[in-house]
Design an enzyme around this catalytic site. Structure first.
Site, PDB file in Angstrom:
ATOM      1  N   ARG A 370       0.794  -1.226   0.000  1.00 52.70           N
ATOM      2  CA  ARG A 370       0.000   0.000   0.000  1.00 52.70           C
ATOM      3  C   ARG A 370       0.828   1.279   0.000  1.00 52.70           C
ATOM      4  NH1 ARG A 370      -2.961  -2.909   3.968  1.00 52.70           N
ATOM      5  NH2 ARG A 370      -4.415  -4.225   2.845  1.00 52.70           N
ATOM      6  N   VAL A 371       2.077   1.208   0.435  1.00 58.78           N
ATOM      7  CA  VAL A 371       2.845   2.454   0.440  1.00 58.78           C
ATOM      8  C   VAL A 371       4.138   2.382  -0.380  1.00 58.78           C
ATOM      9  CG1 VAL A 371       2.000   3.337   2.629  1.00 58.78           C
ATOM     10  CG2 VAL A 371       3.945   1.815   2.600  1.00 58.78           C
TER      11      VAL A 371
END
Ligand code: ATP
Ligand code: MG
Length: 515
Positions: A370-371
Site C-alpha cells: 500500500r505504500v
C-alpha cells in the site's frame, strides 16, 4: 605479620567495626512474599503479592523469573520465562518492581540470542551499554515521516510489483512450506550491499529450520549486521510470547539512532497460538477462534513500532516483515484478517503456484503493497508500470485458452509475452538481482527482446545478466545504481546488451561461461 601494627591497628579495627555495626539496620523488616499455588504448562499461579503490577517481573526462589500476565483477586497468573524445573507448590516468589528489559546496542550484532538477550551461539555473555523495556510506545504520528526510500529486496516480483519502503510493514502470508521463510531470508541476504540492520525473530520454529536460516545468512549475507533472536518451539512459552517485542526493542535501538533496520518475525501465527495458550491457561475468556480479545491489540501495538522517523528524530527507519501461516489458503481466518488490516500490504504465497514450481509463489492478484510503490526508483517504476497489468491479463487469458489452440495473433503474442514474464519472475533462492539488473531485464521485456527466445533461456539470462552488464556496461550500471534514474539512450543500451547476451546464450547452450 600483623603484630607490629596491632597497637593502633586493633583500636582502629574496633572503631571501624563499631561504625559498621551502627550502620546495620537491625530493626524488623517486612518483605512481601508470594507462594506458588500451582504450576503447569509454563504458567505459575501465585498467591500473595498484592502490590505486583501487570507485566512486572517475578523472582522465584528456585532462580527462575516470570512475568505477571493476569492479576486476579485471589492471585497472579505468571508466565515463566525459564525452565520450570524445581518450581512447585509453596515455592516462594517476590516481585521485582520492574518490567522485562533486554540488552540493546551494537554489541548484539552478529549474535544469536534468546529473547532476554542471553547468548545461544556459545559465545561470551553480551555486555551492552544499556537495556530497554520490551514494551515501548510506538512513535506518534507527528514523529513519523513519509515512507520514501525503498527496501531493495532483490526479488524481482517484489521489487517490481509490490515494492517495499523503509518503515513499511508488509505481511508475508502463505500455507505451510510455501517459501515464506525463504523469501524473508532472501531479503535479509540482499541487504549485504546496503546499510540495513536485520533482526530475525524466530518464534516457535523448529530448531533445524532456524539453523538453516542462520547458516544461509552467515554464508551469503552480512551476519555482522544481523541479530538473531531465537525462541524455538522447545523454548518455554513465556519466551516465545515475549520474543517479537524483544526483537522490536533491539531493532528500535538502531531506528532511534538514525539507522535503518528491518525486522523479520517468523512467525506471528505461532505467536498468536502461544498467546492463546497462555491466556486460556490463565482463565481469560476466549473470543473468536478461542483467541483472547486482546490479540488484535497485541499485534497492532507490536507492528506500530515499525516506522520511518521524522528528520528531527534522526530520520531512522524500522521496516517489518511479519510472517503468518494460513490453513488451506484461508486468508479470512481471524489472525490473517487481523494482520492484513494492521499491515501496509501483504505478499500472498500460494501453495498451487509453489507446487507448479513458480517460485517465489507470489499470488499477484491477492498481494498488494500500500505504500511502497511510491518509493520505487524512477528507473524501475518506469518499466514496471505495465508489468502488473500485462501479467494479470496473461494469467486470465491462460485459463481460458488452456484447452484449445488459439489463432488470434494479438492474443497469441500476449501469451508469449506472459510466459516470458512468468519465467522472469520465477527466481531461485539466493539469486537476488540488483535494481539495475531488474531494469535491464524489464526494459528488454517491454522492447520485445525476450519474445523470440525459448522460455528456458530467460532463466539463464536472469542468472547471467548481472555479470554481463558489469563486464560490458559498467558506466551505466554505476550511474543507474547511484541516481536511480535512467535515460532513454541507456535504456536502449541495456536492452541491446540483454539481446547480445541472449543470442550468446542461445547459440551455445551450456557453454555460455566459456565464450
Ligand atoms: P514453513 O511453513 O515450514 O515455515 P515456509 O513457508 O517458511 O515453510 P520455506 O521453509 O521457506 O517455507 O521453504 C520451503 C521449501 O521451498 C524449502 O525447501 C526451500 O528451499 C524451497 N524454496 C523456497 N523458495 C524457493 C525458491 N524461490 N526457489 C526454489 N525453492 C524454494
Ligand atoms: Mg518458515
Amino acid at each position: 605479620m600483623q603484630a607490629p601494627e596491632s597497637g593502633s591497628g586493633a583500636k582502629g579495627w574496633l572503631q571501624r567495626s563499631k561504625d559498621l555495626l551502627s550502620r546495620i539496620d537491625l530493626s524488623g523488616q517486612a518483605d512481601t512474599l508470594g507462594r506458588v499455588v500451582h504450576v503447569a504448562d509454563g504458567i505459575a499461579f501465585v498467591s500473595g503479592l498484592p502490590d505486583v503490577r501487570l507485566n512486572e517481573l517475578l523472582h522465584f526462589e528456585t532462580g527462575q523469573t516470570g512475568l505477571a500476565m493476569t492479576l486476579d483477586a485471589d492471585g497472579i497468573g505468571a508466565v515463566l520465562l525459564d525452565d520450570p524445573k524445581g518450581i512447585e507448590a509453596d515455592t516462594r516468589v517476590t516481585g521485582m518492581a520492574e518490567v522485562v528489559r533486554v540488552p540493546v546496542g551494537p554489541e548484539l550484532l552478529g549474535r544469536v540470542v534468546d529473547p532476554l538477550g542471553r547468548p545461544l551461539d556459545g559465545g561470551e555473555a553480551i555486555a551492552t551499554g544499556g537495556t530497554e523495556p520490551i514494551e515501548r510506545p510506538a512513535p506518534a504520528i507527528i514523529d513519523r515521516a513519509l515512507v520514501e526510500d525503498p527496501v531493495e529486496t532483490g526479488v524481482l516480483v517484489v521489487d517490481a510489483l509490490f515494492a517495499l519502503g523503509r518503515g513499511q510493514r508488509e505481511l508475508i502470508v502463505g500455507d505451510r512450506a510455501t517459501g515464506k521463510t525463504s523469501l524473508a531470508v532472501d531479503v535479509m541476504i540482499n541487504q549485504n550491499h546496503s546499510d540495513m540492520i536485520c533482526v530475525y525473530v524466530a518464534v516457535g520454529q523448529r530448531t533445524t529450520a532456524i539453523e538453516r536460516v542462520i547458516e544461509a545468512v552467515r554464508e551469503r549475507g552480512a551476519p555482522e549486521r544481523c541479530i538473531f533472536v531465537v525462541a524455538s518451539a522447545a523454548s518455554p512459552p513465556g519466551l516465545q510470547w515475549i520474543a517479537p517485542a524483544a526483537g522490536m526493542t533491539m531493532a528500535e535501538y538502531f531506528r532511534d539512532r538514525g539507522q535503518n533496520a528491518l525486522i523479520v518475525i517468523d512467525d506471528l501465527s505461532k505467536h498468536a497460538a502461544t498467546h492463546r495458550q497462555l491466556a486460556l491457561l490463565n482463565r481469560e475468556p476466549p473470543g473468536r477462534e478461542a483467541y483472547p480479545g486482546d490479540i488484535f491489540y497485541l499485534h497492532a501495538h507490536l507492528l506500530e513500532r515499525a516506522a520511518h522517523l521524522a528528520p528531527e528524530l534522526g530520520g531512522g527507519s524500522l521496516s517489518a516483515l511479519p510472517i503468518i501461516e494460513t490453513d488451506a489458503g484461508n486468508l479470512s481466518a481471524y489472525i490473517p484478517t487481523n494482520l492484513i488490516s494492521i499491515t501496509d500490504g501483504q505478499i500472498v504465497l500460494d501453495s498451487r503456484l509453489f507446487a507448479a514450481n513458480h517460485r517465489p509463489a507470489v499470488d499477484v492478484g491477492l498481494s498488494v503493497s500500500r505504500v511502497g510503490g511510491k518509493t520505487q526508483k524512477p528507473a524501475l517504476r518506469h518499466v514496471s508500470g505495465k508489468l502488473r497489468l500485462d501479467y494479470a491479463q496473461f494469467l486470465e487469458l491462460e485459463m481460458f485458452t488452456r484447452f484449445g489452440g488459439i489463432s488470434d495473433k494479438r492474443l497469441k503474442s500476449r501469451l508469449v509475452r506472459g510466459e516470458r514474464i512468468r519465467a522472469l519472475l520465477t527466481q531461485p533462492r539466493f539469486a537476488t538481482l540488483r535494481m539495475v539488473d531488474q531494469v535491464a531485464l524489464l526494459v528488454a521485456l517491454s522492447e520485445g527482446v525476450l519474445d523470440d527466445l525459448p522460455v528456458p533461456i530467460v532463466a539463464k539470462l536472469r542468472a547471467e545478466v548481472s555479470r554481463h552488464l558489469d563486464a560490458t556496461r559498467p558506466g551505466i550500471v554505476s550511474s543507474v545504481t547511484e541516481s536511480g534514474e535512467i535515460s532513454d539512450d541507456d535504456s536502449r543500451a541495456l536492452a541491446e546488451e540483454v539481446r547480445n547476451l541472449a543470442s550468446r546464450l542461445g547459440s551455445s547452450p551450456g557453454e555460455s561461461e566459456h565464450d
